[in-house]
Design an enzyme around this catalytic site. Structure first.
Site, PDB file in Angstrom:
ATOM      1  N   ASP B 389       0.830  -1.196   0.000  1.00  0.00           N
ATOM      2  CA  ASP B 389       0.000   0.000   0.000  1.00  0.00           C
ATOM      3  C   ASP B 389       0.872   1.257   0.000  1.00  0.00           C
ATOM      4  OD1 ASP B 389      -2.911   0.850   0.472  1.00  0.00           O
ATOM      5  OD2 ASP B 389      -1.877   1.957   2.075  1.00  0.00           O
ATOM      6  N   GLU B 418       1.371  -0.501  -5.086  1.00  0.00           N
ATOM      7  CA  GLU B 418       0.154   0.291  -5.256  1.00  0.00           C
ATOM      8  C   GLU B 418       0.509   1.780  -5.170  1.00  0.00           C
ATOM      9  OE1 GLU B 418      -3.584   2.419  -3.718  1.00  0.00           O
ATOM     10  OE2 GLU B 418      -1.726   2.101  -2.611  1.00  0.00           O
TER      11      GLU B 418
END
Lengths: 665, 665
Positions: B389, B418
């Site tokens: 993330d 990401e």
């Protein structure tokens, strides 16, 4: 495993100019502003500050200038090079904590967030900067830190009672101090330094002229000498020549001497090829007695220098079988098992008047040093420009060493690589240190070929400087053989305006010599490589006047003295090629009719020209520098007609007319 | 100054793949043939031999294969990678003296030149090779050397009495031996070695599916658990999923918990964002008690693995204020002067449920090690795929270290970055080691945008592997909100056939969830990020059947499992995009109607497709793998009609029909 150094957050990538990952230096000319670009960024949302540091030859410290962010993590900066030799530069990127804080504070304020805790952060940042600051800067930083610490919460800096805080946040001097005294350490990254070799201005902008001294006699039937070349200097000065390049001036061997048109049997009167260097009269540091003496050459170099003309000698590192080195250093030549020395060859061609030097010899170091001594000998005689013959048949490592070694003591030297071979090889020679390079220009004739080729050259512009020759003693293109005067003129204008450096082999060029030895050959009939020629410079069809005019335009217009601003403009006729160059306010637009037979007309798209327009009328003033005609253009396109029967090219100064410029009345 | 080593003549440049001058490794997947290219050349006219040497992880020696000259000094070679981990490769170039001699001899012979001296040269070359040869090769070389030495002069090898010499000159085995035993030394150059990291096949080709376990309950009103996800596996298997990616499965903090649609005030029943990691129940190595236990996760990983599905966990390196680390390691967080910890923020946005970790802490090494331990903990539980993330908010150096360190022991791991941010940042993360990366695909909708974007990706293909997601829990594009079923289908086909790796956030995707939180927002209304949702998988408008079919095609067609052979084909309608991919004989052509409202038709240019045609009729067989329709195309173009009301895309196998392939009757 723990990294040896704590992590540096900012990243610097893609530094340009950089040649082969920094393996080779980029090139610049004295007075240039070297433009450096890099990608720099950091994780997260912090703001960066980027600096360009540069160091000239022999300097200890670094000069630092800020770089400018141009979006998408890309940064630009320039440094001016005022000294010959090798500069180093590097890029540094650091987190600008105060600028980041300031931007965030304004964002929080705009969103109506409470700011008290953030004001204390700013106060701390400034206080820390104060602790690192020079005495004269401490007070401003400390005062601002105190003001922020004492400030009430505020939701809109600058509004109401917090005018002081608002003023502080918008104070650019304070921001500059905070940046100057930002913390060192983890948040600053320095990229490894790169190099730029700075050469004389003539490495970038030069007009060359090649002539055979033995054909320089004004009297038919008498062989020319170096003294005749001295007499030719005023003519060359009028032509606007910067560099006078002489094929080898050394004694010519007898063994295997070539005859007329390169035949293998020379008659008694045949002078031989000047590239068959060396006889009992000496080798690479001797002057051919037929041409004169070393003193005559010294005289020529001085007399040329008085006119601002450099004399370039030809470094052809090969030997006639009669060269003194053949006897003195047999180990420098390649012997076959039968005891014979191998001729220069490119099978099935063989050059019986030339032995190549064997760079694979065990005595390579002695050979290298002897060749270095040759170059240094001529530098001692005032020669600083060298045209190097066939450099691609000697090891790249040799050239890299030779040129770097010469330039250590003589950064004013210029080397032109005469290699017409595959692109990778030509590029590698340029990387190895050649200041300029011959190109494929002679064979690029259509609009598509020229545009594509200029794009290819743009790709390698950081290290490869093209020198455009429409002809050489080896290259009489089919186009020049068949195209007539219009082709000579078009090729002259193209060479002189597409490339900042160009040259011609004369007087063959201005006298439109165009007869080849045979159909399908690019050799001149009765080539000067093997024969003495006489040239009548006063012939009425000489292009000398036009050449002088074109070179005057080149000297007057800085736009034509650089290659990096070339831009092509669309035309709706494939026979018409249009392009411009710019330097500061100087903007020159060139349109050439590439068809030597028919008049061609069409529309030139001006939308990408970025020309200055009259604010009231929206018109563009253009001045044809060749014909002295003046035009006023309207709209986004201009209609052009060019007739091969007159001058098939426009060289147009774009912009407000220069009252000083024009043909003499 | 004399160079430290004698000069090496051959030059090697431009080795590819090479990332940032070798600063980073290139990427490959196991079983790949890594294609290496280089420019190699030497001064003069000698012939080169080029070799590609490669070394797998833990190997001592180098495997050597010849490279092939493809013209213009460019060479190519490949090596197959059969082991996970870091390979090294390098290019060697040497002068092939015998091949050069042989070529020259033939040229001299053709020109009728005397050959005696040259035959002795060849004899010497072979004799010297014999002296270096292994015993079993010596005899052939010695015999050939003697034959050449004894041969009479000849002007045409192979003719008349010199048949033996002619045979020798054309003997390829002999040429191979001469090459094998050529002299070492000055005439051989080795370029510095470069690295390739070899990852599992799924790093190159993978089909991802993201779901929220808490919404996986088949019973409306009951919150889903990891056990429900186990029950969902058969469905995912039917869909053809390779990687099941779960948002963070850890305990969710209470402090600052977000409510419905991300509101800052959570009601008592609001479950909070899974990315607000950590509570008194534990942190990054704990399982949210609401979802189950660590044992439940182990069960899921095993059950998925039984179906060939990898479970990917989300590495979100940030903490809820309730995370145990906040109390245990306050030094890992950034404190403001007022004592508060800074929230995650992107001014003016603030995430009150999240504290970022402070990578600038003096205790950075302890922090790095703790995060490494988190990854290793999950590897210990069978997880080898990680979706990371917001990696762009942590230092690049950290990721480079973390991924390299993990891969030392676990080269089977895959990391997906990401990061939806600027290109340079996304590229740097890929260079730092991420196996795959999210992309801008979701926002590339027109033909021009898609074609340009694929060209951009091609530029960085040596290190950046795209993973195309038409939607994510953060991204419900305007196009999906408004385009209806035809858009969902088109985006599915585009993602699944433009990129070898793609994924969807489901069941929102297959159930065509398309209602945004607000006009102009890309957030889902009632987003699963903040709420438990119930999904009815049996809805008649589910695209699950089509998705299963598309993924089956992907698994069946190697052409769709790679990105490097993508080629676009012209159409005369800008609503129709056409492209192909190839792997060996497998050729797949895709045509998509990008207009969700109207039927579009046009001609697809097949000239660049290089499709196999029937030798007799010149026709091309194509098989629509989605609809099972078969066509026979004639000519250089094909007419296509695609209707958004049915399937607005062709996925065509090109070539002789495969009798085994087709929809079940």
């Amino acid at each position: 495993m723990k990294p040896a150094t704590p992590p540096r957050r900012p990243v610097i990538e893609g530094i340009r100019p950089q040649v082969d990952c920094g393996r080779f230096p980029a090139k610049a000319a004295i007075g240039d502003d070297v433009a450096v670009e890099a990608d720099a960024f950091v994780d997260g949302h912090d703001l960066l500050v980027c600096e360009l540091r540069s160091q000239g030859p022999g300097q200890d410290g670094w000069a630092t200038v800020p770089m400018t962010s141009v979006g998408n993590d890309h940064w630009r900066g320039t440094f001016r090079v005022e000294q010959l030799g090798r500069y180093r530069f590097c890029v540094r990127a650091g987190v600008d904590g105060y600028a980041t804080w300031r931007r965030n504070l304004q964002a929080w304020a705009g969103a109506g967030e409470p700011l008290r805790a953030e004001l204390l952060v700013g106060s701390q940042l400034l206080g820390e900067a104060a602790s690192r600051a020079r005495a004269e800067d401490q007070q401003a930083l400390t005062a601002a830190a105190s003001a922020l610490a004492a400030a009430e919460d505020l939701t809109s800096p600058g509004a109401g009672g917090n005018a002081t805080v608002g003023d502080l946040v918008h104070d650019e001097v304070l921001a500059g101090l905070a940046r100057q005294y930002r913390p060192p350490g983890d948040d600053t990254t320095s990229a490894p330094s790169c190099a730029v070799v700075v050469e004389p201005r003539r490495a970038r902008f030069s007009t060359w002229y090649e002539l055979f001294p033995r054909s320089a006699s004004p009297v038919p039937g008498r062989q020319g000498t170096l003294a005749d070349v001295v007499d030719r200097l005023d003519y060359l000065d009028r032509l606007g020549i910067d560099v006078l390049y002489l094929p080898p001036v050394h004694p010519i061997g007898r063994a295997g001497r070539k005859g007329l048109d390169g035949s293998t049997t020379a008659g008694p009167g045949d002078p031989g090829s000047p590239w068959a260097i060396g006889s009992e009269a000496g080798g690479h540091t001797a002057v051919d007695p037929e041409l004169g003496t070393l003193a005559d050459l010294d005289t020529l170099v001085r007399a040329a220098g008085d006119r601002g003309i450099s004399v370039a000698l030809d470094m052809a590192f090969q030997c006639s079988p009669d060269h003194p080195w053949v006897a003195q250093h047999p180990e420098w030549f390649r012997h076959r098992p039968d005891g014979t020395i191998r001729y220069a060859e490119n099978p099935p061609k063989r050059y019986q008047d030339i032995y190549p030097l064997d760079f694979g010899t065990d005595a390579w170091w002695e050979l290298w040093c002897a060749l270095l001594d040759v170059v240094r000998f001529w530098i001692g005689h005032g020669i600083t420009t060298f045209r190097v013959d066939n450099p691609h048949t000697k090891p790249f490592a040799f050239w890299e060493w030779l040129i770097a070694t010469v330039k250590e003591d003589h950064p004013e030297t210029i080397f032109l690589a005469e290699a017409f071979t595959r692109p990778a090889v030509m590029h590698r020679l340029a990387k190895a240190g050649f200041s300029q390079s011959y190109t494929y220009f002679a064979w690029r004739t259509t609009k598509w070929e020229l545009e594509t080729y200029m794009a290819d050259l743009h790709e390698v512009a950081s290290f490869f400087r093209p020198n455009f020759w429409p002809n050489t003693p080896d290259i009489l293109t089919e186009q020049l053989q068949t195209g007539g005067t219009a082709t000579f003129v078009a090729r002259l204008v193209l060479a002189a305006t597409l490339a900042a450096s160009y040259g011609v082999y004369g007087p063959a060029f201005e006298l439109q010599e165009h007869v080849a030895r045979a159909a399908g050959s690019e050799e001149y009939a009765g080539s000067e490589k093997y024969a003495v020629r006489h040239w009548d410079l006063d012939r009425p069809d000489s292009l000398a006047g036009l050449m002088a005019r074109v070179n005057e335009i080149r000297h007057r217009h800085p736009a034509l003295q650089r290659d990096d601003t070339l831009r092509f403009h669309q035309t709706d006729n494939d026979h018409l090629i249009a392009y411009s160059k710019r330097s500061g306010d100087d903007l020159v637009l060139v349109v050439v009719n590439l068809d030597p037979r028919y008049r061609q007309s069409g529309w030139v798209d001006l939308s990408s020209l970025d020309a200055p327009r009259d604010p009231a009328s929206g018109t563009i003033d253009v001045h044809d520098l060749v014909t002295d005609a003046r035009f006023r253009w309207e709209g986004a396109q201009s209609f052009v007609i060019l007739d091969p029967a007159t001058v098939p090219a426009h060289v147009l100064a774009v912009g407000p007319p220069d009252p000083d410029e024009g043909l003499p009345a």
